[in-house]
Structure formats: C-alpha cells, structure tokens
Design a protein around this motif. Structure first.
Motif, PDB file in Angstrom:
ATOM      1  N   ASN A 410      38.996  76.741  39.587  1.00  0.00           N
ATOM      2  CA  ASN A 410      37.418  76.355  39.234  1.00  0.00           C
ATOM      3  C   ASN A 410      37.176  76.815  38.053  1.00  0.00           C
ATOM      4  OD1 ASN A 410      34.755  74.835  40.407  1.00  0.00           O
ATOM      5  ND2 ASN A 410      34.084  77.265  40.861  1.00  0.00           N
ATOM      6  N   THR A 411      36.423  75.909  37.100  1.00  0.00           N
ATOM      7  CA  THR A 411      35.895  75.652  36.403  1.00  0.00           C
ATOM      8  C   THR A 411      34.514  75.387  35.592  1.00  0.00           C
ATOM      9  OG1 THR A 411      38.369  75.101  35.494  1.00  0.00           O
ATOM     10  CG2 THR A 411      35.976  75.608  33.125  1.00  0.00           C
ATOM     11  N   LEU A 412      34.055  75.653  35.518  1.00  0.00           N
ATOM     12  CA  LEU A 412      32.662  76.059  35.545  1.00  0.00           C
ATOM     13  C   LEU A 412      32.870  76.722  33.604  1.00  0.00           C
ATOM     14  CD1 LEU A 412      31.293  78.811  37.920  1.00  0.00           C
ATOM     15  CD2 LEU A 412      31.723  76.415  38.366  1.00  0.00           C
ATOM     16  N   GLU A 413      30.981  76.186  33.646  1.00  0.00           N
ATOM     17  CA  GLU A 413      30.180  76.257  31.918  1.00  0.00           C
ATOM     18  C   GLU A 413      29.871  78.092  32.315  1.00  0.00           C
ATOM     19  OE1 GLU A 413      29.991  74.320  29.511  1.00  0.00           O
ATOM     20  OE2 GLU A 413      31.209  72.602  30.725  1.00  0.00           O
ATOM     21  N   LEU A 414      29.568  78.501  30.795  1.00  0.00           N
ATOM     22  CA  LEU A 414      29.834  79.716  31.222  1.00  0.00           C
ATOM     23  C   LEU A 414      28.461  80.451  31.386  1.00  0.00           C
ATOM     24  CD1 LEU A 414      31.088  82.911  30.538  1.00  0.00           C
ATOM     25  CD2 LEU A 414      31.435  82.441  28.633  1.00  0.00           C
ATOM     26  N   SER A 415      28.043  79.771  30.598  1.00  0.00           N
ATOM     27  CA  SER A 415      26.640  79.422  30.623  1.00  0.00           C
ATOM     28  C   SER A 415      25.755  79.112  31.299  1.00  0.00           C
ATOM     29  CB  SER A 415      25.571  78.966  29.373  1.00  0.00           C
ATOM     30  OG  SER A 415      25.762  77.466  29.788  1.00  0.00           O
ATOM     31  N   GLU A 416      26.124  78.577  32.621  1.00  0.00           N
ATOM     32  CA  GLU A 416      25.182  78.232  33.341  1.00  0.00           C
ATOM     33  C   GLU A 416      25.894  80.101  35.360  1.00  0.00           C
ATOM     34  OE1 GLU A 416      27.119  75.196  35.541  1.00  0.00           O
ATOM     35  OE2 GLU A 416      26.048  73.509  33.446  1.00  0.00           O
ATOM     36  N   LEU A 417      26.863  80.110  34.286  1.00  0.00           N
ATOM     37  CA  LEU A 417      27.711  81.282  35.497  1.00  0.00           C
ATOM     38  C   LEU A 417      26.961  82.168  34.779  1.00  0.00           C
ATOM     39  CD1 LEU A 417      29.740  82.397  37.343  1.00  0.00           C
ATOM     40  CD2 LEU A 417      31.184  82.633  35.216  1.00  0.00           C
ATOM     41  N   MET A 418      26.142  82.169  33.768  1.00  0.00           N
ATOM     42  CA  MET A 418      25.651  83.079  32.704  1.00  0.00           C
ATOM     43  C   MET A 418      24.322  83.172  33.657  1.00  0.00           C
ATOM     44  SD  MET A 418      27.427  86.384  31.597  1.00  0.00           S
ATOM     45  CE  MET A 418      26.893  87.047  30.304  1.00  0.00           C
ATOM     46  N   GLU A 419      23.411  83.055  33.803  1.00  0.00           N
ATOM     47  CA  GLU A 419      22.681  82.253  34.269  1.00  0.00           C
ATOM     48  C   GLU A 419      21.884  82.648  35.851  1.00  0.00           C
ATOM     49  OE1 GLU A 419      20.985  78.359  32.818  1.00  0.00           O
ATOM     50  OE2 GLU A 419      21.520  78.710  30.243  1.00  0.00           O
ATOM     51  N   GLU A 420      23.466  81.802  36.122  1.00  0.00           N
ATOM     52  CA  GLU A 420      23.545  82.314  37.725  1.00  0.00           C
ATOM     53  C   GLU A 420      23.392  83.764  38.215  1.00  0.00           C
ATOM     54  OE1 GLU A 420      25.823  81.298  41.715  1.00  0.00           O
ATOM     55  OE2 GLU A 420      25.853  79.622  39.627  1.00  0.00           O
ATOM     56  N   MET A 421      23.992  84.555  37.188  1.00  0.00           N
ATOM     57  CA  MET A 421      24.162  85.722  37.805  1.00  0.00           C
ATOM     58  C   MET A 421      22.704  86.754  37.354  1.00  0.00           C
ATOM     59  SD  MET A 421      27.925  87.098  37.016  1.00  0.00           S
ATOM     60  CE  MET A 421      28.112  86.467  35.736  1.00  0.00           C
ATOM     61  N   ASP A 422      21.766  86.174  36.250  1.00  0.00           N
ATOM     62  CA  ASP A 422      20.633  86.951  35.524  1.00  0.00           C
ATOM     63  C   ASP A 422      19.420  86.310  36.788  1.00  0.00           C
ATOM     64  OD1 ASP A 422      22.086  87.687  33.276  1.00  0.00           O
ATOM     65  OD2 ASP A 422      21.586  86.071  32.624  1.00  0.00           O
ATOM     66  N   SER A 423      20.018  85.581  37.515  1.00  0.00           N
ATOM     67  CA  SER A 423      17.978  84.632  38.057  1.00  0.00           C
ATOM     68  C   SER A 423      18.479  85.783  39.219  1.00  0.00           C
ATOM     69  CB  SER A 423      18.587  83.356  38.209  1.00  0.00           C
ATOM     70  OG  SER A 423      19.703  82.962  39.365  1.00  0.00           O
TER      71      SER A 423
END
Length: 423
Positions: A410-423
């Motif tokens: 599964n490939t994800l945008e790095l920025s989106e993954l980081m924002e998801e973990m910060d939220s």
C-alpha cells in the motif's frame, strides 16, 4: 577461540523466539500472581553460605556453587529462592506487618552431578505467603499454582499433595533413629519400595504400622483413601494432617479446581524445612515436577521471629519444555514494523520512525544496503517476526507499506500519513 563461543556444562543461551516465549510465559505467570495480591521482590544472585546451611534444610552443600568475597567469607549462588526471601522478610518486615504476600522470578543454581544433561541454571517463578497458618492460605497457594499453569495454556496436569506433618507424626510414633529415618526418607523420595520394605523388616513395626507403609506405596490418590488412612493412625499429629487435607480439598472445591488435585501421603521432598502440606505438579512431556511447594512454619524463626509461611515455585524451563512437547503454542509479541532507510532519505525516515514510535509501534530501522534486494529484507523480516516494512520512496513524497503476512503493498503520501498520526 572456538572454546570461548561455548557455554559451560549445565547452562545455555536463550535467544530470539525462544527468549520471547520465555518472557511471555513469565509475564503470564506474574499477571496471575499480581491478581492474587502478591508484590514483586528481587533478591541477590549470591548470598552468604549460612543462609542455605544444612540446618535450614535447603540444598546439600556439595550441590552449591561456592565463591569467596574479598574478606574470605564463603558465598554461594542461590540454589533456592525461599531462604533468601525469608531473610528479606525477617529483615524488612515486623510481625505487625503480617500477612505479607511476595512473588518473584529469578534464576537459581544447583551443581547437580546426578544427571549429566540437567540444567544447573534454571529460572523459577513463585510466591511466598507469610503470617497465615490457615487451611485457606494453603488453598489459595494451590489455586494460584493452577491458575498460573492454565494462564500459560497448560490444561493436562495434576497437583499431587502430601503432608510433611503426616510423616513427622508417623515417624515419631514408630521411633526411628535419626539414621534410620534419613534412610527411610531417601528410599521414599526415590520410590525404591523394595529396598524400603527390606529396611522396614528389620524394624520393630506393628502390623498396623506395616499396613500404613503398604498403603503409602499403593496409594491411588483419592481423597476417600486419604480419609480411610485415619483409622490406622494412633498419633494426633498425623490425624490432624489428614483432617487438614480433607478441609483443603473442600476449599479447592469452592475454587472449582478439584479435578486437578490428587494426593500422595508418602510424598517426600529434598527440602527439609517443610512442616505442613507439600505438593508437586506433573504433566506430560517432562520427567520432573514443573511445580513444587509447601508449608514451612518454622523457617522464619531461624532468622528472626516466628511466623508461619507457605509458597511454591514454578520451573519456567520445565514448563516451557512441557508446552513445547505438547505442541501448545505460546503467544509472543510481534515486532510491529521495520523501516528501510534509503540513502538521502535520512531526515524523512527518522521523522517517520519517531512518529510511529510515539504511536506505540515497535519499530526496527535499518539502513538499506544498495547491494541487497527487497526479497532479502522480507526474508529477514519473516525470521524476526516483523509484520510491516516501511520504505520511503526516492522522491521522499510517498511511503510504501508492505505486509509480510500476505505480501500486499500500500502506497501513501508521506505528508498525509504524518498528519494522520499527529491528529
């Protein structure tokens, strides 16, 4: 040089999956002990020799590993946890503090030359209950043993219960000399009944006393036969021991655990400090008891004040062997993930690793070797129980997540993954 890579006889290395299984078993046992209200205690690996002296009825001196401190005092690697913990209670607790419940998990050391392949360093986990001489305390200890074994996945086992006070009363009634009693105990411990019968023929036993020894040899382990032995007894100590075993069995019925219980009034242990119930736990796949324990109401008085006590120890190594030979799986925590750090992506990789670890993910980060293929890292992950592999793509904008269980990516945008973990 090769000799330095080997361990001495009787000790071994425990690593990788086996070590994870052992820690899992220890944690399950400790969880049950804590549920019963026992607090953790740790004692030194080596103590003064006198703590385990012959008078205290612990391991024979010749079976201890001895060393000397700078002042010439004889020290020993602890062969038995119980005297060490009794020493601690004598030192740190007052009679007004009782009852005291303590649990432990640690290594013991016995230089046993009788079996060449037997481990000399083993891990024991157990509990000690001080200040309660009641039958309910005996029942609690045995219930805790059973719950510990069940928590580890073992179900096919038996707790065999005897009584040191029963035998004490019988031997005193007969009037054995000290030497004869020691030999009788040795033969009973080894179950050498032929030699025992030969020895007893030389003693001036009554027909009633001979019948008791016959029954001890052919016991079929039911509570009814324990009660039936009472009619042959002529001393109050042994009779009281029988009545106490009867009450113990009744209490274990309230716990719903009677199916795991059997009796052996001829049980003799290697530890001479026991004064009341003694017990061992047996299961398939190992020739030795995986649990031993009992009541020792006089040991505390040898250190300080008088206080009753009862406890048990589980051989973690013996339990592991039994679980393995019975093909009972032991759940171990899986390393959650691995992050492969490409050259040039150090900043993004470290940021992602930090974010994942803050989320509670167990993460292994490895610098990717350009000469190795992805299949090499997948093979490493499968060997080391890693379920996910994270790889930041060369652009640094996306991350590919590979599940090693099924091979899906599964490939994800790095920025989106980081924002998801910060939220």
């Amino acid at each position: 040089m090769k000799q330095m890579l080997h361990t001495p006889e009787g000790v071994r290395d425990i690593y990788n999956t086996e070590c994870a299984r052992k820690l899992s078993i220890e944690n399950k046992i400790r969880g049950v002990m804590h549920a019963y209200g026992y607090d953790d205690i740790q004692t030194p690996v080596f103590e003064f020799f006198d703590i385990f002296s012959k008078e205290r009825g612990s391991v024979a001196s010749k079976e201890m590993f001895k060393l000397f401190d700078s002042e010439g005092n004889t020290m020993v690697l602890r062969p038995d946890m119980t005297p060490s913990i009794v020493r601690c209670v004598s030192k740190y607790y007052e009679p007004a503090d009782l009852p005291v419940r303590l649990c432990y998990c640690g290594n013991t050391y016995i230089n046993d030359r009788s079996y060449r392949l037997r481990l000399k360093e083993t891990t024991d986990a157990g509990v000690e209950l001080f200040g309660d001489d009641s039958v309910s305390a005996d029942a609690e200890i045995i219930a805790c043993v059973i719950e510990c074994l069940l928590a580890c996945g073992l179900h096919d086992f038996q707790i065999s219960i005897g009584s040191a006070s029963f035998l004490r009363g019988l031997f005193d009634e007969i009037g054995f000399t000290e030497e004869t009693e020691a030999e009788v105990r040795r033969l009973m411990l080894s179950k050498n009944f032929f030699a025992l019968d030969t020895l007893l023929m030389k003693e001036n036993l009554t027909s009633r006393q001979r019948e008791i020894f016959i029954r001890l040899q052919v016991f079929s382990n039911s509570i009814h036969q324990v009660m039936g032995m009472e009619t042959l007894l002529r001393n109050d100590t042994s009779r009281e021991a029988i009545r106490r075993l009867k009450s113990l069995y009744k209490l274990l019925g309230y716990y719903g655990l009677q199916k795991y219980i059997s009796f052996d009034l001829g049980m003799v242990t290697g530890y001479r400090y026991y004064t009341g119930i003694v017990f061992n736990a047996y299961t398939y796949g190992t020739g030795n008891a995986i649990v031993s324990g009992g009541r020792y109401d006089t040991l505390m008085s040898q250190f300080s004040y008088d206080a009753p006590a009862v406890g048990f120890k589980i051989s973690v190594d013996g339990l592991m062997t039994a679980l393995s030979r019975q093909a009972i799986p032991v759940e171990v925590s899986m390393t959650e993930s691995m992050l492969l750090m490409e050259e040039g992506q150090e900043e993004a990789s470290i940021a992602l690793a930090s974010a994942l670890r803050k989320q509670g993910v167990r993460l292994t980060m490895i610098q990717k070797d350009a000469e190795k293929q992805m299949e090499d890292y997948i093979g490493y992950a499968l060997k080391t129980r890693i379920r996910k592999i994270y790889l930041i793509n060369r652009s640094g904008l996306s991350v590919t997540i590979l599940n090693t269980d099924d091979g899906k990516k599964n490939t994800l945008e790095l920025s989106e993954l980081m924002e998801e973990m910060d939220s």
